[in-house]
Design a protein around this motif. Structure first.
Motif, PDB file in Angstrom:
ATOM      1  N   ILE A 164       0.822  -1.484  -0.144  1.00  9.75           N
ATOM      2  CA  ILE A 164       0.188  -0.023   0.227  1.00  9.75           C
ATOM      3  C   ILE A 164       0.817   1.168  -0.085  1.00  9.75           C
ATOM      4  O   ILE A 164       0.534   2.760  -0.937  1.00  9.75           O
ATOM      5  N   SER A 165       2.268   0.866   0.790  1.00  6.55           N
ATOM      6  CA  SER A 165       2.892   2.777   1.429  1.00  6.55           C
ATOM      7  C   SER A 165       3.420   2.554  -0.678  1.00  6.55           C
ATOM      8  O   SER A 165       3.108   3.525  -1.259  1.00  6.55           O
ATOM      9  N   GLY A 166       4.001   1.271  -0.771  1.00  8.77           N
ATOM     10  CA  GLY A 166       5.100   1.364  -2.611  1.00  8.77           C
ATOM     11  C   GLY A 166       6.470   2.402  -2.254  1.00  8.77           C
ATOM     12  O   GLY A 166       6.403   2.139  -3.173  1.00  8.77           O
ATOM     13  N   GLU A 167       6.466   2.754  -0.563  1.00  4.52           N
ATOM     14  CA  GLU A 167       7.560   3.582  -0.363  1.00  4.52           C
ATOM     15  C   GLU A 167       9.561   2.892  -0.604  1.00  4.52           C
ATOM     16  O   GLU A 167       8.462   1.503   0.073  1.00  4.52           O
ATOM     17  N   LEU A 168      10.095   3.077  -0.708  1.00  5.18           N
ATOM     18  CA  LEU A 168      11.852   2.458  -0.590  1.00  5.18           C
ATOM     19  C   LEU A 168      11.580   2.497   1.013  1.00  5.18           C
ATOM     20  O   LEU A 168      11.265   3.713   1.848  1.00  5.18           O
TER      21      LEU A 168
END
Length: 337
Positions: free
Chosen positions: A331-335
């Motif tokens: 959901i975040s998709g962030e590194l």
């Protein structure tokens, strides 16, 4: 990263069938479980299906999901799971092939024992893949109306590509088989000089009926597999040379079959916070540095396709609590930082 997983899904409101694939051991099953968890948590009726002969859904969810039946996942509303058992399909295939070969040899008046031919046909390495594909098509067609989302956990990517590519291969094979059967039946009744007799023979011929039924199923499957609004194939990789190379190669193969590529998940990423400003082992420091180099390669070669990063967790991903963490990462998709 141009579009993360959630934005990608939101841009395709009719997306129903999602596949995860990649090199063995990269995290296909936990990625599929994370996707399924997300949709079930949203209140959507979700089915996760293992197409991997070495099933691991039971291990990931920490509960018995084996048996080839659709079972509710305990502790999670709106989520069902199925570890496909192809043994019944394989047996049915053997019976069909045996019947067809015997019918053909009897009709052609060939005085040969068909059993050796049946044995060769049913022990072909691609035989079980064909059976698995047939079960996958069954689920897509029969369960498509029942569930809002269906997530398929595929075998190692080479098997997955062959599995999905069978839709086109089957189509070509069936067309030729039906043409040959029609020509044979036409020749058989040619001396009657009645065209309507030919059509009667074709319609009541059991082998032709089987072929027509299979062809209709393959057409339906082909439409679904090639529909970018309804279907997406997600690849899972690690920040390592071999998994990256495998994903790049097989993305091209999947596209060659006109199967929509949904994107790439990068698994087991070491968060910077674990290493920076801390006293860590030389191995972990070197591993983090190595990953940074591969992350640059991923960004350069796969950047626009990367949908999410899944961090390296301190414990194995087993049970709903850990699956939720995978889902949160998607959901975040962030590194991970």
């Amino acid at each position: 990263m141009s579009e993360n997983f959630i934005k990608f899904v939101e841009s395709k409101p009719n997306l129903k069938y999602m596949f995860t694939g990649g090199k063995g051991g990269v995290g296909k099953t936990i990625s599929a479980a994370g996707i399924a968890y997300h949709f079930a948590e949203k209140g959507e009726k979700t089915l996760i299906v293992s197409l991997n002969p070495v099933h691991s859904l039971s291990s990931v969810f920490g509960q018995d999901l084996w048996g080839g039946q659709i079972k509710p996942v305990k502790g999670m509303d709106n989520l069902w799971a199925c570890e496909v058992d192809i043994s019944e399909t394989v047996n049915r295939y053997r019976e069909q092939i045996a019947r067809r070969l015997r019918e053909f040899m009897k009709w052609a008046d060939i005085p040969i024992n068909p059993d050796p031919f049946i044995e060769v046909a049913t022990t072909n390495p691609a035989f079980e893949e064909s059976a698995m594909f047939d079960d996958m098509v069954d689920i897509m067609i029969k369960q498509g109306e029942e569930y809002d989302r269906i997530i398929f956990d595929c075998a190692a990517v080479a098997n997955a590509v062959r599995l999905l590519g069978l839709s086109k291969i089957y189509g070509l094979w069936l067309t030729r088989m039906m043409k040959s059967r029609e020509e044979a039946l036409s020749l058989r009744v040619k001396l009657s000089f009645r065209k309507e007799k030919i059509m009667e023979e074709i319609k009541k011929d059991p082998m032709m009926a089987d072929l027509l039924s299979m062809n209709e199923r393959m057409k339906k499957a082909g439409v679904l597999l090639n529909d970018s609004d309804k279907t997406a194939f997600f690849f899972v990789t690690l920040p390592l040379a071999l998994p990256i190379a495998v994903v790049k190669r097989f993305i091209s193969m999947v596209r060659a079959f006109d199967i929509p590529v949904g994107g790439v998940f990068v698994n087991m990423v070491i968060p910077e916070s674990i290493v920076k400003g801390r006293k860590v082992t030389e191995y972990l420091a070197n591993k983090f540095k190595e990953q940074q180099g591969y992350m640059q390669i991923i960004s350069k070669d796969l950047g626009e396709l990367v949908r999410a990063y899944i961090p390296m967790f301190p414990t194995e991903v087993t049970g709903l609590e850990m699956i939720k963490k995978v889902s949160d990462a998607l959901i975040s998709g962030e590194l991970p930082t």
